[in-house]
Design a protein around this motif. Sequence first.
Motif, PDB file in Angstrom:
ATOM      1  N   GLY A   9       0.815  -1.200   0.000  1.00  0.00           N
ATOM      2  CA  GLY A   9       0.000   0.000   0.000  1.00  0.00           C
ATOM      3  C   GLY A   9       0.850   1.251   0.000  1.00  0.00           C
ATOM      4  N   MET A  10       0.182   2.392   0.076  1.00  0.00           N
ATOM      5  CA  MET A  10       0.852   3.689   0.087  1.00  0.00           C
ATOM      6  C   MET A  10       0.971   4.179   1.522  1.00  0.00           C
ATOM      7  N   VAL A  11       2.142   4.628   1.881  1.00  0.00           N
ATOM      8  CA  VAL A  11       2.381   5.106   3.239  1.00  0.00           C
ATOM      9  C   VAL A  11       2.198   6.615   3.289  1.00  0.00           C
ATOM     10  N   LEU A  12       1.308   7.070   4.146  1.00  0.00           N
ATOM     11  CA  LEU A  12       1.098   8.491   4.384  1.00  0.00           C
ATOM     12  C   LEU A  12       1.642   8.848   5.754  1.00  0.00           C
ATOM     13  N   ARG A  13       2.197  10.017   5.861  1.00  0.00           N
ATOM     14  CA  ARG A  13       2.826  10.411   7.113  1.00  0.00           C
ATOM     15  C   ARG A  13       1.814  10.923   8.129  1.00  0.00           C
ATOM     16  N   ASN A  14       0.565  11.077   7.724  1.00  0.00           N
ATOM     17  CA  ASN A  14      -0.480  11.527   8.640  1.00  0.00           C
ATOM     18  C   ASN A  14      -1.605  10.510   8.676  1.00  0.00           C
ATOM     19  N   ASP A  15      -2.122  10.258   9.845  1.00  0.00           N
ATOM     20  CA  ASP A  15      -3.260   9.369  10.013  1.00  0.00           C
ATOM     21  C   ASP A  15      -4.495  10.187  10.381  1.00  0.00           C
ATOM     22  N   ALA A  16      -5.662   9.618  10.170  1.00  0.00           N
ATOM     23  CA  ALA A  16      -6.919  10.266  10.541  1.00  0.00           C
ATOM     24  C   ALA A  16      -7.758   9.287  11.347  1.00  0.00           C
ATOM     25  N   VAL A  17      -8.415   9.787  12.367  1.00  0.00           N
ATOM     26  CA  VAL A  17      -9.250   8.962  13.235  1.00  0.00           C
ATOM     27  C   VAL A  17     -10.643   9.564  13.293  1.00  0.00           C
ATOM     28  N   ASN A  18     -11.671   8.690  13.213  1.00  0.00           N
ATOM     29  CA  ASN A  18     -13.067   9.135  13.255  1.00  0.00           C
ATOM     30  C   ASN A  18     -13.323  10.229  12.221  1.00  0.00           C
ATOM     31  N   ALA A  19     -12.977   9.947  10.978  1.00  0.00           N
ATOM     32  CA  ALA A  19     -13.028  10.963   9.921  1.00  0.00           C
ATOM     33  C   ALA A  19     -14.049  10.602   8.857  1.00  0.00           C
ATOM     34  N   LYS A  20     -14.683  11.643   8.280  1.00  0.00           N
ATOM     35  CA  LYS A  20     -15.534  11.465   7.122  1.00  0.00           C
ATOM     36  C   LYS A  20     -14.661  11.435   5.871  1.00  0.00           C
ATOM     37  N   VAL A  21     -15.065  10.629   4.911  1.00  0.00           N
ATOM     38  CA  VAL A  21     -14.246  10.384   3.720  1.00  0.00           C
ATOM     39  C   VAL A  21     -15.002  10.812   2.472  1.00  0.00           C
ATOM     40  N   SER A  22     -14.329  11.545   1.610  1.00  0.00           N
ATOM     41  CA  SER A  22     -14.876  11.921   0.311  1.00  0.00           C
ATOM     42  C   SER A  22     -14.042  11.249  -0.773  1.00  0.00           C
ATOM     43  N   VAL A  23     -14.683  10.446  -1.614  1.00  0.00           N
ATOM     44  CA  VAL A  23     -13.981   9.653  -2.625  1.00  0.00           C
ATOM     45  C   VAL A  23     -14.268  10.209  -4.018  1.00  0.00           C
ATOM     46  N   TYR A  24     -13.208  10.404  -4.791  1.00  0.00           N
ATOM     47  CA  TYR A  24     -13.328  10.917  -6.155  1.00  0.00           C
ATOM     48  C   TYR A  24     -12.683   9.928  -7.120  1.00  0.00           C
ATOM     49  N   ALA A  25     -13.378   9.640  -8.205  1.00  0.00           N
ATOM     50  CA  ALA A  25     -12.865   8.677  -9.190  1.00  0.00           C
ATOM     51  C   ALA A  25     -11.724   9.271 -10.009  1.00  0.00           C
ATOM     52  N   SER A  26     -11.750  10.583 -10.237  1.00  0.00           N
ATOM     53  CA  SER A  26     -10.720  11.220 -11.053  1.00  0.00           C
ATOM     54  C   SER A  26      -9.541  11.657 -10.199  1.00  0.00           C
ATOM     55  N   GLY A  27      -8.492  12.073 -10.853  1.00  0.00           N
ATOM     56  CA  GLY A  27      -7.322  12.542 -10.141  1.00  0.00           C
ATOM     57  C   GLY A  27      -7.507  13.955  -9.622  1.00  0.00           C
ATOM     58  N   VAL A  28      -6.658  14.336  -8.704  1.00  0.00           N
ATOM     59  CA  VAL A  28      -6.679  15.689  -8.143  1.00  0.00           C
ATOM     60  C   VAL A  28      -5.583  16.473  -8.843  1.00  0.00           C
ATOM     61  N   ASP A  29      -5.945  17.112  -9.915  1.00  0.00           N
ATOM     62  CA  ASP A  29      -4.949  17.800 -10.720  1.00  0.00           C
ATOM     63  C   ASP A  29      -5.643  18.807 -11.607  1.00  0.00           C
ATOM     64  N   THR A  30      -4.866  19.654 -12.252  1.00  0.00           N
ATOM     65  CA  THR A  30      -5.439  20.622 -13.190  1.00  0.00           C
ATOM     66  C   THR A  30      -5.810  19.906 -14.478  1.00  0.00           C
ATOM     67  N   GLY A  64     -18.787   8.932   3.225  1.00  0.00           N
ATOM     68  CA  GLY A  64     -18.629   7.713   4.011  1.00  0.00           C
ATOM     69  C   GLY A  64     -18.043   8.044   5.379  1.00  0.00           C
ATOM     70  N   TYR A  65     -17.888   7.035   6.217  1.00  0.00           N
ATOM     71  CA  TYR A  65     -17.349   7.256   7.562  1.00  0.00           C
ATOM     72  C   TYR A  65     -16.432   6.097   7.927  1.00  0.00           C
ATOM     73  N   VAL A  66     -15.317   6.403   8.553  1.00  0.00           N
ATOM     74  CA  VAL A  66     -14.390   5.369   9.005  1.00  0.00           C
ATOM     75  C   VAL A  66     -13.952   5.681  10.430  1.00  0.00           C
ATOM     76  N   ASP A  67     -13.691   4.649  11.203  1.00  0.00           N
ATOM     77  CA  ASP A  67     -13.196   4.840  12.566  1.00  0.00           C
ATOM     78  C   ASP A  67     -11.728   5.245  12.569  1.00  0.00           C
ATOM     79  N   SER A  68     -10.971   4.697  11.631  1.00  0.00           N
ATOM     80  CA  SER A  68      -9.556   5.013  11.588  1.00  0.00           C
ATOM     81  C   SER A  68      -9.048   4.832  10.164  1.00  0.00           C
ATOM     82  N   VAL A  69      -8.181   5.740   9.715  1.00  0.00           N
ATOM     83  CA  VAL A  69      -7.592   5.667   8.379  1.00  0.00           C
ATOM     84  C   VAL A  69      -6.080   5.698   8.493  1.00  0.00           C
ATOM     85  N   SER A  70      -5.438   4.703   7.911  1.00  0.00           N
ATOM     86  CA  SER A  70      -3.987   4.687   7.800  1.00  0.00           C
ATOM     87  C   SER A  70      -3.670   4.045   6.456  1.00  0.00           C
ATOM     88  N   VAL A  71      -3.602   4.857   5.403  1.00  0.00           N
ATOM     89  CA  VAL A  71      -3.489   4.351   4.038  1.00  0.00           C
ATOM     90  C   VAL A  71      -2.067   3.916   3.756  1.00  0.00           C
TER      91      VAL A  71
END
Length: 223
Positions: free
Chosen positions: A69-90, A159-166
């Motif tokens: 998987g992909m390692v992110l340096r920040n974790d999120a707990v009890n967070a709402k999630v917004s999912v986008y099919a496209s990339g985040v770019d211009t 969506g909703y997740v209890d904990s996110v660590s991607v």
Amino acid sequence: MEVRNKEQVISRMKSVVASKQFGQEDILCPLIADACIQVCPKNPANINVDNVRVAKLLGGLHNSSVVRGMVLRNDAVNAKVSVYASGVDTFATETKGTVLIHSAKQLENYAKTEEAKIEELIKAVADSSAKVIVSGGAVGEMALHFSLKLSQPNPDDLGYVDSVSVEEIGVVLRGSTDSILEDLERAVDDGVNTYKAMCRDNRIVPGAAATEIELARKLKEFS
């Protein structure tokens, strides 16, 4: 040679990694081999080196590891999630236009207008209470700062997740300084590309000009 045999891969990768990080090849090569073998497709010739990512964290090299998987340096707990099919770019617009700027003031106002629009889009995401954004495509450098082209999500669609660590498939490198981590990353890149070369043609020859010396001897004998 079997490209999924870890020991064989390590033995052929060591000289390449040692050229960048001499003395550390015994630590790095098993990590690189693990990551490469995990992403190796049914047809090894189709391997994509971009599937092996590097995450750099401060620490000791011996604590480096391979994760799926992909390692992110920040974790999120009890967070709402917004999912986008496209990339985040211009993205380029469908129609082309021309903007004539005659002064520095006009250029400044144009930039402010663009930044204000981007800030409005980002604020829309923040106001929806979304703390985590999952993008189905690449996230561009400029997009992170100026042009996150995201539509305002509906709070009911979040969506909703209890904990996110991607986590992303790749090698988690740890080093004492940023410059050391940069050097380690270059060694890993060399190792991954060596594995790619082995997947396409696993035949090898001795290095350090040994092959050329032997060829010269044979040619001399033949002549």
